[in-house]
Design an enzyme around this catalytic site. Structure first.
Site, PDB file in Angstrom:
ATOM      1  N   SER A   1      -8.233 -30.745   1.286  1.00 47.46           N
ATOM      2  CA  SER A   1      -9.630 -30.864   1.678  1.00 47.46           C
ATOM      3  C   SER A   1      -9.735 -30.564   3.164  1.00 47.46           C
ATOM      4  CB  SER A   1     -10.118 -32.292   1.411  1.00 47.46           C
ATOM      5  OG  SER A   1     -11.300 -32.549   2.115  1.00 47.46           O
TER       6      SER A   1
ATOM      7  N   LYS B   1     -16.841 -24.373  -2.527  1.00 49.61           N
ATOM      8  CA  LYS B   1     -16.522 -23.012  -2.988  1.00 49.61           C
ATOM      9  C   LYS B   1     -17.757 -22.141  -3.136  1.00 49.61           C
ATOM     10  CE  LYS B   1     -12.806 -24.952  -3.007  1.00 49.61           C
ATOM     11  NZ  LYS B   1     -13.520 -26.018  -2.317  1.00 49.61           N
TER      12      LYS B   1
ATOM     13  N   CYS C   1     -22.036 -25.892   0.095  1.00 48.10           N
ATOM     14  CA  CYS C   1     -20.806 -26.682   0.061  1.00 48.10           C
ATOM     15  C   CYS C   1     -19.626 -25.961  -0.581  1.00 48.10           C
ATOM     16  CB  CYS C   1     -21.057 -27.997  -0.679  1.00 48.10           C
ATOM     17  SG  CYS C   1     -22.217 -29.077   0.187  1.00 48.10           S
TER      18      CYS C   1
END
Length: 562
Positions: A476, A121, A119
């Site tokens: 996002s 970073k 997921c």
């Protein structure tokens, strides 16, 4: 073997003694040592099961004549960190992850690396760390989550919940509907089911060739994903046991300029998260590839947008892309365009080239992966805009635009995300406005927060086609609408975004890659002389260190090493 430095010769008796304490036997000192970089953490839906995945990988490594050593990195769940000061830590966590890979691999002289991210970073952080070490490295991620469904069968995901908050605020849905969204959007483990940042990056590492075929789309917690783990473990052992293959498959021999190009081509074709630009620029720097942001618009001109996935098209999710043929089918379809910049001769980790990998691929559902003759758009799903408001560039996910691609409006300025949320919910924003959120860049935030809450509120309140948003922060992967991020230079370093005033006229022209504020050069110069950037108080010591070292978004927000 690289690991001979810690295990061979009489002078390494103390080192071997420590290894024996972990269970190693005489015969193990003749085998390659494989680092297994895991990112198991219980708070992230895409990671809470990765401890089991690491056991599968280690078991397969042992069966194939090598010695595994598992270690873990940290992880931040962007969705849980969203909308409060926890998000300040998300992007900086990428650097900690990269540093941890470099530290463990080099301190213990491990021969090869297998990474298990999933997921946000964590995937780019691991890639950056692996590039610094430059040993053979293979990535196998946890896999995407299934889409959720409302009681009537409508597919939903995390982005639907964020937008549901805006609809609830406006009175368009009731509390029961919002509760249903909350409970049904994320039905189990995996990276959130749309083309958000996690799945964008996990498809791009497949496109670059450091992950096996299927990595980007095979669902989490399935037998198919477990076989992918075993295949990755077998392959890294095959490479590590052969001196010639070890040299051939050092990660920098795979992630080269062509691989970076291929990643961006796939990104454009699928309308990936705008965060991919930030991460790929950072990866390019670690790979010693000189990649100029202007090249992205050239790639966009030569790449058709052939697949729309949530949030761009809310009925399509990663499982649908997999069913339609996966990334190999996407890449094969892209390659049919006569002027494509997809490099088919670049190597892939399983052996052979991109061409070898995709030669037998086929599109099984042209409604999901469009034929090259019938794309959503003849240009890619991301663009870099330049102008007096962003002299070093800014990013927009064109695949997510719901209204006009040309926009002219009055600036309404906020000096933080929280200010913007309060302004939007209080009714301060109206049709035709340009919401400006500044001091949220890598240095100004610090940490470059994601602006999903403001954009979701705008969409949920029905203003998505009538309002633009620009920020030196980021978005996002679940963001859609006329949302422009990564504005560079950022406000904290004296960028034009910091000089804006309420009422300034901002002009955006996506098709001509431009973004400008309608001010005379004399007025801009006057404001520069009068300008003093805001310096925010931040919690903890790490963010203060980060602020001192971080570069702006046009440079991938990497830390200065000198």
């Amino acid at each position: 073997m690289r690991s001979d430095e810690v295990k061979k010769g009489w002078h390494r008796a103390p080192h071997r003694s420590l290894f024996r304490a972990t269970g190693l036997k005489d015969e193990d000192f003749e085998k390659p040592f494989i680092g297994v970089a895991n990112s198991f953490i219980e708070i992230i839906p895409g990671h809470f099961f990765l401890n089991k995945y690491a056991e599968i990988v280690k078991d397969e490594i042992r069966k194939n004549g090598c010695v595994p050593f598992e270690f873990n990195t940290i992880g931040v769940d962007d969705g849980i960190a969203m909308g409060h000061d926890g998000m300040l830590y998300s992007l900086p966590s990428r650097e900690i992850i990269a540093n941890s890979i470099e530290t463990v691999m080099n301190a213990h002289k491990l021969d090869a690396l297998i990474c298990i991210p999933n997921c946000d970073k964590i995937t780019p952080g691991m890639v950056m760390g692996a590039l610094r070490v430059n040993v053979p490295s293979i990535f196998v991620t946890g896999g995407p989550m299934r889409a959720g469904h409302m009681p009537d069968g409508t597919p939903i995901d995390l982005a639907t919940v964020f937008e549901g908050v805006g609809k609830f605020e406006k009175g368009e849905i009731d509390e029961e509907t919002l509760y249903n969204l909350e409970c049904l959007a994320c039905p189990g483990g995996g990276s959130c089911s749309g083309m958000f940042t996690a799945n964008s990056m996990n498809t791009l590492i497949e496109a670059m060739g450091i992950a096996l075929k299927g990595n980007g789309t095979v669902l989490a917690l399935t037998p198919e994903r477990e076989e992918l783990l075993r295949a990755a473990a077998r392959r890294i052992c095959e490479i590590a046991k052969d001196e010639q293959l070890t040299e051939q498959y050092r990660i920098k021999n795979i992630i080269n300029e062509k691989a970076i190009h291929n990643a961006f081509v796939v990104d454009m074709a699928m309308g990936g998260s705008s965060n991919t630009v930030l991460h790929m620029m950072a990866i390019a720097k670690e790979a010693d590839v000189d990649f100029d942001l202007h090249k992205l618009n050239e790639i966009a001109r030569h790449t058709s947008h052939i697949a729309k996935i949530s949030p761009s098209l809310q009925t399509v999710h990663m499982e649908d892309i997999h069913r339609a043929g996966g990334m190999s089918a996407v890449m094969k379809e892209i390659s049919r365009r006569s002027d494509t910049i997809l490099y088919l001769d670049n190597p892939v980790i399983e052996g052979g080239t991109v061409a070898d990998r995709i030669k037998d691929a086929e599109v099984k559902d042209p409604e999901v992966i469009h034929p090259i003759e019938n794309p959503y758009s003849k240009v890619g799903g991301l663009a870099i805009l330049f102008g007096n408001l962003a002299e070093e560039g800014c990013v927009i996910k064109t695949a997510g635009i719901t209204g006009e691609r040309k926009f002219r409006g009055k600036a309404v300025c906020f000096n933080s995300q929280q200010e913007a949320i309060e302004g939007i919910t209080s009714g301060k924003i109206k049709k035709g406005d340009v919401v400006v959120i500044r001091y949220e860049g890598p240095k100004g935030g610090p940490g470059m927060q994601e602006m999903l809450a403001p954009t979701s509120l705008i969409m949920g309140m029905g203003l998505g086609s009538d309002v633009a948003l620009i920020t030196d922060g980021r978005f996002s992967g679940a963001t859609r609408g006329l949302s422009i991020g990564h504005v560079s230079p950022e406000a904290a370093e004296g960028g034009m975004i910091g000089l804006l005033k309420d009422g300034d006229i901002i002009e955006i022209d996506v098709d001509n890659f431009s973004i400008n504020v309608d001010l005379t050069p004399e007025e801009i110069e006057k404001r520069k002389k009068e300008f003093t950037p805001i310096k925010k108080e931040v919690p903890g010591k790490w963010l203060k260190q980060y602020r001192m070292l971080v570069t702006n978004a046009s440079n991938g927000a990497v830390l200065r090493a000198e």
